[in-house]
Scaffold this active site. Structure first.
Site, PDB file in Angstrom:
ATOM      1  N   ASP A  28       0.798  -1.233   0.000  1.00  0.00           N
ATOM      2  CA  ASP A  28       0.000   0.000   0.000  1.00  0.00           C
ATOM      3  C   ASP A  28       0.830   1.282   0.000  1.00  0.00           C
ATOM      4  OD1 ASP A  28       0.889  -0.652   2.525  1.00  0.00           O
ATOM      5  OD2 ASP A  28      -0.990  -0.193   3.559  1.00  0.00           O
ATOM      6  N   GLU A  76      10.184  -4.350  13.579  1.00  0.00           N
ATOM      7  CA  GLU A  76      11.391  -4.052  12.810  1.00  0.00           C
ATOM      8  C   GLU A  76      12.629  -4.338  13.659  1.00  0.00           C
ATOM      9  OE1 GLU A  76       8.746  -2.174  13.132  1.00  0.00           O
ATOM     10  OE2 GLU A  76       8.018  -1.576  11.144  1.00  0.00           O
TER      11      GLU A  76
END
Ligand code: NAG
Length: 338
Positions: free
Chosen positions: A199, A284
């Site tokens: 996206d 992350e």
């Protein structure tokens, strides 16, 4: 064949000349008397021109091809492995078309598209084969326990963890491809790995920034974390901190779209992967803490002063009218892929 024809014409035309040996002399060089008809001379000249042209073309063919142009041939460029998790929803095809066409602008790129499904879906398979990209198609269903529950906001559970890890496994030679290139990169392949959700919006420039990553490279991401941008703070060419409004003390307060990892580094650390149980915002970090010390991050995009990727979100389309028509049995043709 042309020459044969001309000789035949000569024979037919020079009937008045001595019959032997052959009316070749009509063609022969200067000084020869020639009573033949002018068309014969013209034909001979045409033949000569054609022979000349043929030998010119033959010479062209024998010449070696021109030297390859600068900069380095695409062959010499490290490959960019782009890992994209994707799941079925109304806007899926639109997002993937947009992303695939961005990726088409980038040389030496290999797209690892990982579906959140039991197996390959026709929509994604068709899109991949029509894309013209070098790709590997993977699929893994997110376990039920990890799946977002109805009405739960997106940030509660990290999305795409299984899918990204599946792509890392494939890179490490553990297979599982359901389409496209099945063989993982051979040992010693120069490359870089980037996690590109379907996206976001990517500038083609971003890919050249990451291509020559030695360890882990970083850059800012636009429109994320409730800020205009989030990203590393850089002093004298080194990362000294992070511009972020939220939990700045996370080991790596970087967005998924804000870093890339050299392939040899990922392969050298076989246990490095994303942890589905990582607390919010730490996904992350769960990968990066296996790979690099924060002070060794390589700032890119003009020392992290340029935004080349944006966290855009596509609005969920409203289907009120569709549902209404479906109730009347007049819904949009389900055979037409959207
Ligand atoms: C980044 O900063 C370093 C140190 O100040 C400087 O030498 C280098 O030219 C800068 N790079 C870019 C691309 O601006």
């Amino acid at each position: 064949r042309g020459r044969f024809l001309a000789l035949w014409v000569a024979e037919q035309t020079c009937v008045s000349l001595p019959p032997t040996p052959f009316p070749y002399w009509c063609f022969l060089g200067p000084g020869q008397p020639c009573d033949c008809l002018p068309p014969l001379r013209a034909a001979a000249e045409q033949l000569r021109q054609k022979d000349l042209r043929i030998s010119e073309l033959q010479a062209d063919l024998r010449r070696p091809p021109p030297a390859p142009a600068q900069p380095p041939e695409p062959e010499a460029l490290p490959t960019i492995y782009v890992i994209t998790p994707t799941y079925a929803r109304l806007v899926q095809k639109a997002e993937l078309v947009r992303l695939s066409q961005t990726l088409s602008l980038v040389p030496r790129l290999h797209w690892l598209l990982v579906e959140d499904s039991d197996g390959p879906t026709p929509l994604v398979s068709g899109l991949l084969s029509a894309s013209g990209l070098l790709f590997t198609h993977l699929a893994v269903l997110t376990p039920k326990a990890q799946r977002l529950r109805e009405g739960e906001p997106g940030w509660v559970r990290p999305r795409g963890v299984e899918q990204r890890n599946k792509a890392l496994e494939w890179l490490r030679g553990r297979g599982g491809a359901v389409g496209g290139e099945k063989d993982p990169p051979p040992p010693g392949t120069q490359g870089v790995v980037y996690f590109a959700d379907d996206d976001n919006t990517y500038s083609r420039e971003l890919f050249e920034e990451m291509r020559w990553t030695r360890g882990v490279s970083v850059w800012p991401v636009g429109l994320v974390g409730g800020l205009r941008f989030e990203g590393p703070r850089v002093q004298d060419g080194r990362v000294v901190g992070f511009h972020t409004a939220w939990e700045p003390n996370r080991p790596f307060p970087v967005d998924m779209a804000g870093f890339a990892v050299a392939l040899p580094l990922l392969l050298a650390k076989p246990s490095a992967q994303f942890d589905a149980t990582a607390p919010r915002g730490h996904l992350e970090s769960s990968l990066l803490s296996h790979l690099v010390d924060p002070k060794d991050l390589e700032p890119r995009a003009a020392n992290c002063t340029r935004v080349l990727v944006w966290h855009t979100r596509t609005e969920k389309p409203k289907m009120k009218q569709e549902e209404q028509l479906q109730r009347q049995g007049r819904g949009s043709d389900p055979a037409i892929e959207v």
